[in-house]
Design a protein around this motif. Structure first.
Motif, PDB file in Angstrom:
ATOM      1  N   ILE A  77      24.338 111.563  48.729  1.00 30.77           N
ATOM      2  CA  ILE A  77      25.020 112.700  49.391  1.00 30.77           C
ATOM      3  C   ILE A  77      25.591 113.572  48.191  1.00 30.77           C
ATOM      4  CG2 ILE A  77      27.041 113.066  50.797  1.00 30.77           C
ATOM      5  CD1 ILE A  77      26.717 110.102  51.746  1.00 30.77           C
ATOM      6  N   LEU A  78      25.017 114.867  48.488  1.00 30.32           N
ATOM      7  CA  LEU A  78      25.765 115.922  47.583  1.00 30.32           C
ATOM      8  C   LEU A  78      26.483 116.877  48.084  1.00 30.32           C
ATOM      9  CD1 LEU A  78      21.935 115.688  47.217  1.00 30.32           C
ATOM     10  CD2 LEU A  78      22.635 116.540  45.145  1.00 30.32           C
ATOM     11  N   THR A  79      27.741 117.146  47.177  1.00 35.89           N
ATOM     12  CA  THR A  79      28.580 118.160  47.954  1.00 35.89           C
ATOM     13  C   THR A  79      28.118 119.405  47.636  1.00 35.89           C
ATOM     14  OG1 THR A  79      31.027 118.784  47.909  1.00 35.89           O
ATOM     15  CG2 THR A  79      30.192 118.220  45.789  1.00 35.89           C
ATOM     16  N   THR A  80      28.474 120.516  48.399  1.00 31.74           N
ATOM     17  CA  THR A  80      28.246 121.833  48.269  1.00 31.74           C
ATOM     18  C   THR A  80      29.501 122.614  47.770  1.00 31.74           C
ATOM     19  OG1 THR A  80      28.880 122.400  50.436  1.00 31.74           O
ATOM     20  CG2 THR A  80      26.422 121.770  50.108  1.00 31.74           C
ATOM     21  N   GLY A  81      29.152 123.720  47.594  1.00 34.92           N
ATOM     22  CA  GLY A  81      30.435 124.554  47.090  1.00 34.92           C
ATOM     23  C   GLY A  81      31.245 125.260  48.228  1.00 34.92           C
ATOM     24  N   TYR A  82      32.358 125.676  48.178  1.00 35.28           N
ATOM     25  CA  TYR A  82      33.105 126.198  49.136  1.00 35.28           C
ATOM     26  C   TYR A  82      32.431 127.580  49.500  1.00 35.28           C
ATOM     27  CZ  TYR A  82      36.743 122.955  48.820  1.00 35.28           C
ATOM     28  OH  TYR A  82      37.591 121.813  48.757  1.00 35.28           O
ATOM     29  N   LEU A  83      31.931 128.305  48.786  1.00 29.33           N
ATOM     30  CA  LEU A  83      31.388 129.601  49.013  1.00 29.33           C
ATOM     31  C   LEU A  83      30.117 129.521  49.760  1.00 29.33           C
ATOM     32  CD1 LEU A  83      32.449 131.546  45.757  1.00 29.33           C
ATOM     33  CD2 LEU A  83      33.766 131.451  48.199  1.00 29.33           C
ATOM     34  N   SER A  84      28.934 128.526  49.446  1.00 26.63           N
ATOM     35  CA  SER A  84      27.884 128.455  49.988  1.00 26.63           C
ATOM     36  C   SER A  84      27.398 126.873  50.408  1.00 26.63           C
ATOM     37  CB  SER A  84      26.787 128.998  48.918  1.00 26.63           C
ATOM     38  OG  SER A  84      25.431 128.865  49.384  1.00 26.63           O
ATOM     39  N   ARG A  85      27.136 126.824  51.552  1.00 26.02           N
ATOM     40  CA  ARG A  85      26.634 125.690  52.069  1.00 26.02           C
ATOM     41  C   ARG A  85      25.166 125.224  51.611  1.00 26.02           C
ATOM     42  NH1 ARG A  85      27.531 124.322  58.379  1.00 26.02           N
ATOM     43  NH2 ARG A  85      26.570 122.415  57.723  1.00 26.02           N
ATOM     44  N   LYS A  86      24.603 126.137  51.005  1.00 26.06           N
ATOM     45  CA  LYS A  86      23.235 126.035  50.501  1.00 26.06           C
ATOM     46  C   LYS A  86      23.051 125.674  49.017  1.00 26.06           C
ATOM     47  CE  LYS A  86      21.762 129.313  53.797  1.00 26.06           C
ATOM     48  NZ  LYS A  86      21.030 130.679  54.084  1.00 26.06           N
ATOM     49  N   THR A  87      24.065 125.266  48.351  1.00 26.88           N
ATOM     50  CA  THR A  87      24.189 125.184  46.892  1.00 26.88           C
ATOM     51  C   THR A  87      24.730 123.888  46.613  1.00 26.88           C
ATOM     52  OG1 THR A  87      24.340 127.620  46.395  1.00 26.88           O
ATOM     53  CG2 THR A  87      24.723 126.081  44.332  1.00 26.88           C
ATOM     54  N   PRO A  88      23.835 122.770  46.212  1.00 32.71           N
ATOM     55  CA  PRO A  88      24.607 121.500  46.005  1.00 32.71           C
ATOM     56  C   PRO A  88      25.104 121.551  44.586  1.00 32.71           C
ATOM     57  CG  PRO A  88      22.116 121.406  45.790  1.00 32.71           C
ATOM     58  CD  PRO A  88      22.579 122.786  46.312  1.00 32.71           C
ATOM     59  N   LYS A  89      26.289 120.943  44.563  1.00 38.44           N
ATOM     60  CA  LYS A  89      27.120 121.106  43.172  1.00 38.44           C
ATOM     61  C   LYS A  89      26.899 119.611  42.452  1.00 38.44           C
ATOM     62  CE  LYS A  89      28.709 125.464  43.506  1.00 38.44           C
ATOM     63  NZ  LYS A  89      28.180 126.321  42.720  1.00 38.44           N
ATOM     64  N   ARG A  90      27.282 118.515  43.200  1.00 40.67           N
ATOM     65  CA  ARG A  90      27.349 117.196  42.505  1.00 40.67           C
ATOM     66  C   ARG A  90      27.065 116.135  43.499  1.00 40.67           C
ATOM     67  NH1 ARG A  90      32.202 114.464  42.792  1.00 40.67           N
ATOM     68  NH2 ARG A  90      33.689 115.702  44.137  1.00 40.67           N
ATOM     69  N   VAL A  91      26.520 114.950  42.836  1.00 38.25           N
ATOM     70  CA  VAL A  91      26.300 113.895  43.674  1.00 38.25           C
ATOM     71  C   VAL A  91      27.678 113.073  43.986  1.00 38.25           C
ATOM     72  CG1 VAL A  91      25.393 111.222  43.826  1.00 38.25           C
ATOM     73  CG2 VAL A  91      24.055 113.420  42.652  1.00 38.25           C
ATOM     74  N   ILE A  92      27.917 112.671  45.117  1.00 36.03           N
ATOM     75  CA  ILE A  92      29.204 112.133  45.516  1.00 36.03           C
ATOM     76  C   ILE A  92      28.971 110.658  46.076  1.00 36.03           C
ATOM     77  CG2 ILE A  92      30.467 114.168  45.963  1.00 36.03           C
ATOM     78  CD1 ILE A  92      30.325 113.723  48.992  1.00 36.03           C
ATOM     79  N   SER A  93      27.901 110.421  46.013  1.00 34.03           N
ATOM     80  CA  SER A  93      27.542 108.911  46.831  1.00 34.03           C
ATOM     81  C   SER A  93      26.167 108.980  46.684  1.00 34.03           C
ATOM     82  CB  SER A  93      27.903 108.633  48.248  1.00 34.03           C
ATOM     83  OG  SER A  93      27.637 107.466  48.446  1.00 34.03           O
ATOM     84  N   THR A  94      25.561 107.552  46.155  1.00 32.35           N
ATOM     85  CA  THR A  94      24.263 106.896  46.389  1.00 32.35           C
ATOM     86  C   THR A  94      24.187 105.585  46.695  1.00 32.35           C
ATOM     87  OG1 THR A  94      23.797 108.341  44.495  1.00 32.35           O
ATOM     88  CG2 THR A  94      22.131 106.644  45.091  1.00 32.35           C
ATOM     89  N   SER A  95      23.378 105.353  47.771  1.00 32.62           N
ATOM     90  CA  SER A  95      23.331 104.147  48.379  1.00 32.62           C
ATOM     91  C   SER A  95      21.658 103.672  48.509  1.00 32.62           C
ATOM     92  CB  SER A  95      23.672 104.164  49.820  1.00 32.62           C
ATOM     93  OG  SER A  95      24.959 104.331  49.841  1.00 32.62           O
TER      94      SER A  95
END
Length: 121
Positions: free
Chosen positions: A48-66
């Motif tokens: 699961i990767l988070t996106t930025g506030y300004l764009s839903r199309k730009t992954p910013k960092r990994v927040i979870s891996t299963s």
């Protein structure tokens, strides 16, 4: 609308280079003002990767891996489509329900295989 090849390429930069993306879909954390997320399902993991506030199309960092042996759904469609994964409620657009079901079907197919009765042969 399917996740574009450009977004997939940016997501792949956060993943193990020896792994390959099988499914990708965007989701929102239910009731949160946090940025959206992408679920990237590979042969080995669900990331699961988070996106930025300004764009839903730009992954910013990994927040979870299963590990890949977890189901993502089931998706509850009685209201807005949503599911719970690792204790967090996520909301998705209707068009991505089939993607979640396809990813889960692979896990269910592998889990339903009978054990080899003669593994030493």
């Amino acid at each position: 609308m399917p996740v574009s090849s450009g977004v997939r390429k940016r997501i792949a930069e956060f993943l193990d280079p020896d792994d390959e993306i099988q499914y990708v879909f965007p989701a929102d954390i239910f009731g949160s003002t946090n940025p959206s997320v992408f679920f990237a399902v590979t042969r080995k993991t669900i990331t699961i990767l988070t996106t930025g506030y300004l764009s839903r199309k730009t992954p910013k960092r990994v927040i979870s891996t299963s590990l890949r042996n977890h189901r993502i759904g089931p998706v509850d469609t009685s209201t807005v489509p949503w599911f719970k994964f690792n204790g967090v409620d996520y909301e998705i657009d209707d068009e991505y329900i089939a993607v979640v079901h396809a990813a889960d079907a692979e896990i269910m197919r592998d889990a339903s295989k009978p054990e080899d009765p003669l593994p030493d042969l």
